[in-house]
Design a protein around this motif. Sequence first.
Motif, PDB file in Angstrom:
ATOM      1  N   GLU A  59       0.792  -1.070   0.092  1.00 40.32           N
ATOM      2  CA  GLU A  59      -0.008  -0.010   0.055  1.00 40.32           C
ATOM      3  C   GLU A  59       0.949   1.276   0.027  1.00 40.32           C
ATOM      4  N   TYR A  60       2.089   1.269   0.544  1.00 37.03           N
ATOM      5  CA  TYR A  60       3.174   2.435   0.720  1.00 37.03           C
ATOM      6  C   TYR A  60       4.303   1.893   0.885  1.00 37.03           C
ATOM      7  N   ALA A  61       5.247   2.699   0.522  1.00 37.18           N
ATOM      8  CA  ALA A  61       6.763   2.433   0.642  1.00 37.18           C
ATOM      9  C   ALA A  61       7.089   2.728   2.206  1.00 37.18           C
ATOM     10  N   ILE A  62       8.098   1.908   2.480  1.00 41.13           N
ATOM     11  CA  ILE A  62       8.837   2.237   3.897  1.00 41.13           C
ATOM     12  C   ILE A  62      10.215   2.434   3.713  1.00 41.13           C
ATOM     13  N   LYS A  63      10.853   3.104   4.726  1.00 38.70           N
ATOM     14  CA  LYS A  63      12.271   3.228   4.774  1.00 38.70           C
ATOM     15  C   LYS A  63      12.827   1.944   5.019  1.00 38.70           C
ATOM     16  N   TYR A  64      14.012   1.697   4.218  1.00 38.17           N
ATOM     17  CA  TYR A  64      14.616   0.353   4.385  1.00 38.17           C
ATOM     18  C   TYR A  64      15.034   0.068   5.964  1.00 38.17           C
ATOM     19  N   PRO A  65      14.466  -0.888   6.653  1.00 39.17           N
ATOM     20  CA  PRO A  65      14.778  -1.054   8.079  1.00 39.17           C
ATOM     21  C   PRO A  65      15.861  -1.738   8.537  1.00 39.17           C
ATOM     22  N   TYR A  66      16.936  -2.118   7.650  1.00 41.66           N
ATOM     23  CA  TYR A  66      18.118  -2.762   7.983  1.00 41.66           C
ATOM     24  C   TYR A  66      19.280  -2.209   7.968  1.00 41.66           C
ATOM     25  N   PRO A  67      20.614  -2.616   8.464  1.00 42.81           N
ATOM     26  CA  PRO A  67      21.652  -1.831   8.510  1.00 42.81           C
ATOM     27  C   PRO A  67      22.327  -1.754   7.043  1.00 42.81           C
TER      28      PRO A  67
END
Length: 360
Positions: free
Chosen positions: A191-199
């Motif tokens: 539904e929407y994009a997210i900030k990449y959550p990993y190192p």
Amino acid sequence: MTGTDFVPLAYSKKIANGKITWKSPSNIALVKYWGKKENQIPANPSISFTLDTCATTTTVSYQKLEEEGNEFSFDLRFEGKPKESFRPKILTFFQRVEKYLPFLKSYHFTIETSNSFPHSSGIASSASGMSALSLCLMSLEKELHPEMSGEYFNKKASFLARLGSGSACRSIEGDLMEWGLHSDTEGSSNEYAIKYPYPVHEVFKNYQDTILLVDKGQKQVSSTVGHDLMHDHPFAEKRFSQAHTNLTKLRSVFADGDLDGFIKIVESEALTLHAMMMTSLPYFILMKPNTLEIINKIWSFRERTNSHVCFTLDAGANVHVLYPEAEKEIVYQFIKNELVAYCENGQYICDAIGYGAKKM
């Protein structure tokens, strides 16, 4: 969150008129999305670098109508002049998002927009343009509902932008944005994009992107048509599976600063995108002879110098030359010496990773 979470219940304020300006960047996908389902839902997940220089600035002025009409009321100007050819796309967008922005028929909007890059340059402006417009409309909604959180604001802006142009949902924030449900990415969504959550290793910070403008003409096949041709594509399922696999592989690549691993995935993704075009029915080729010349020059330079320069492509002939900031001097010299000759009128744009849209 799903679409129903973005339908507002009631607004706590009344606003008569105002003006809002946002500047929103374009983005370049590293793992490509190609093929979509109903309501702009991607057939596979994607990840992109948010750009910095290539951006659209949009100002939305709004005036409360004395009586709410049955139609949307808006004027549109592109770089200071009326642009009727943009009107159908904005109208379709308003129709798609009215459920989530119920105030749309209560105002007359004047939409003024301009790009930091030439409109006819062959750089997709739909990602930057639709994200900038979505952010302006969200700013109006925040005025009507000041209690809205920043996290909700960004998610809903990305959700709305997607309904205007799929890749636009990845332009709200930066520097690495992921869009599409992926079992190995916590919080991922169609539904929407997210900030990449990993190192992410330091080497991928401030990555450079020099965009070589190989062909500035109108594409013979639009991206919308290209996406639709994936529905009956003989290799579609394999391609969607490959995107999931490459996203999973990128997790260790980003964490370890594995530039060789990055190059393999990014270049393979670009060529696979164009392979899908060449093997659809009807089939089509968006690369030009000079696109291939540039690719071969990059491969030769990399072998000769052990540089970590690589390329990626959008759905067009232009080449995005990607390289770490530490190699900026040597790669830029190579671009000027060997690649600019293959650009239309010698035109290219120097860009780098950016960190998302800005309210002006």
